[in-house]
Design an enzyme around this catalytic site. Sequence first.
Site, PDB file in Angstrom:
ATOM      1  N   GLU A  40      43.091  46.845  43.445  1.00  0.00           N
ATOM      2  CA  GLU A  40      42.027  46.161  42.707  1.00  0.00           C
ATOM      3  C   GLU A  40      40.848  45.844  43.626  1.00  0.00           C
ATOM      4  O   GLU A  40      41.031  45.556  44.808  1.00  0.00           O
ATOM      5  CB  GLU A  40      42.607  44.857  42.142  1.00  0.00           C
ATOM      6  CG  GLU A  40      41.620  43.976  41.405  1.00  0.00           C
ATOM      7  CD  GLU A  40      42.225  42.626  41.038  1.00  0.00           C
ATOM      8  OE1 GLU A  40      41.720  42.008  40.090  1.00  0.00           O
ATOM      9  OE2 GLU A  40      43.194  42.188  41.702  1.00  0.00           O
ATOM     10  N   LYS A 110      38.738  43.339  32.904  1.00  0.00           N
ATOM     11  CA  LYS A 110      39.912  42.480  33.093  1.00  0.00           C
ATOM     12  C   LYS A 110      39.887  41.281  32.143  1.00  0.00           C
ATOM     13  O   LYS A 110      38.937  40.498  32.120  1.00  0.00           O
ATOM     14  CB  LYS A 110      39.943  42.007  34.551  1.00  0.00           C
ATOM     15  CG  LYS A 110      41.174  41.228  34.960  1.00  0.00           C
ATOM     16  CD  LYS A 110      41.077  40.850  36.434  1.00  0.00           C
ATOM     17  CE  LYS A 110      42.288  40.099  36.921  1.00  0.00           C
ATOM     18  NZ  LYS A 110      42.136  39.697  38.344  1.00  0.00           N
ATOM     19  N   CYS A 147      46.110  43.298  37.824  1.00  0.00           N
ATOM     20  CA  CYS A 147      46.560  42.170  38.633  1.00  0.00           C
ATOM     21  C   CYS A 147      47.126  40.994  37.826  1.00  0.00           C
ATOM     22  O   CYS A 147      48.251  41.016  37.370  1.00  0.00           O
ATOM     23  CB  CYS A 147      45.444  41.737  39.575  1.00  0.00           C
ATOM     24  SG  CYS A 147      46.040  40.778  40.999  1.00  0.00           S
TER      25      CYS A 147
END
Length: 262
Positions: A40, A110, A147
């Site tokens: 990431e 995200k 993540c």
Amino acid sequence: MIIAAGQFAVTPYWENNARICVNLMAQAAERGASLLVLPEALLARHDDDPDLSVKSAQPLDGGFLTRLREESQNNDLTTVLTLHVPSAPGRAVNTLVALRGGEIIAQYAKLHLYDAFSIQESRRVDAGGTVPPLIDVNGMKTGLMTCYDLRFPELAIAHALAGAEILVLPAAWVRGPLKEHHWSTLLAARALDTTCYVVAAGECGSKNIGQSRIISPAGVTLAGAADAPQLILADADRAELEQFRSKLPVLRNRKFAPPQLL
């Protein structure tokens, strides 16, 4: 098919990081991989400046992705990673991209920002508002996550109910008490929740744990890295996935409605 995760320590210079990514892409393709997951926030990172990733944000047609797209023209590899893309002055979106054949075939902003353990990602980053798409990788449906999404089983389950057989997770999992335990436990849990393969790539700088993993639908680690740069590979076998799902049909046995965004 062969699936891979590549981890490295992100440097303060995007040109260096692009070269490392290109090298990992070439290595994965040479070893027959169809899918490569990278960590990431790959543009830039420095321990003395926690905002460098946002300050270094680039558009999707910027120099970093242009270099990676050039490399992706050389093979049929699908490469998944995240970078920060400018959204407003001083702000950015943590954006996952999937590359293949020199093109961006999917992107995802995200959803779950890391506002936990004394870190506030939302201070400089804007959250997405859409569930990411599935992509097809060599005939296997693949769900996209980033993540901190790992801590929210609803996204993984939504992907699996939509047909996902593989889940991918670029990450920069921050070190801390019990954090390595959380990482390994959650990866196995998401595999078992969904009976999917999980491919997770972790940044391995001084503040993040690395520990990339490829997990089977049975929750077993097929390949793993420690905290040094490494490329790991394993085989994703649909027949084995279907066989395990016939033994553990959690997706069919569910009594709850499919998850949805608020």
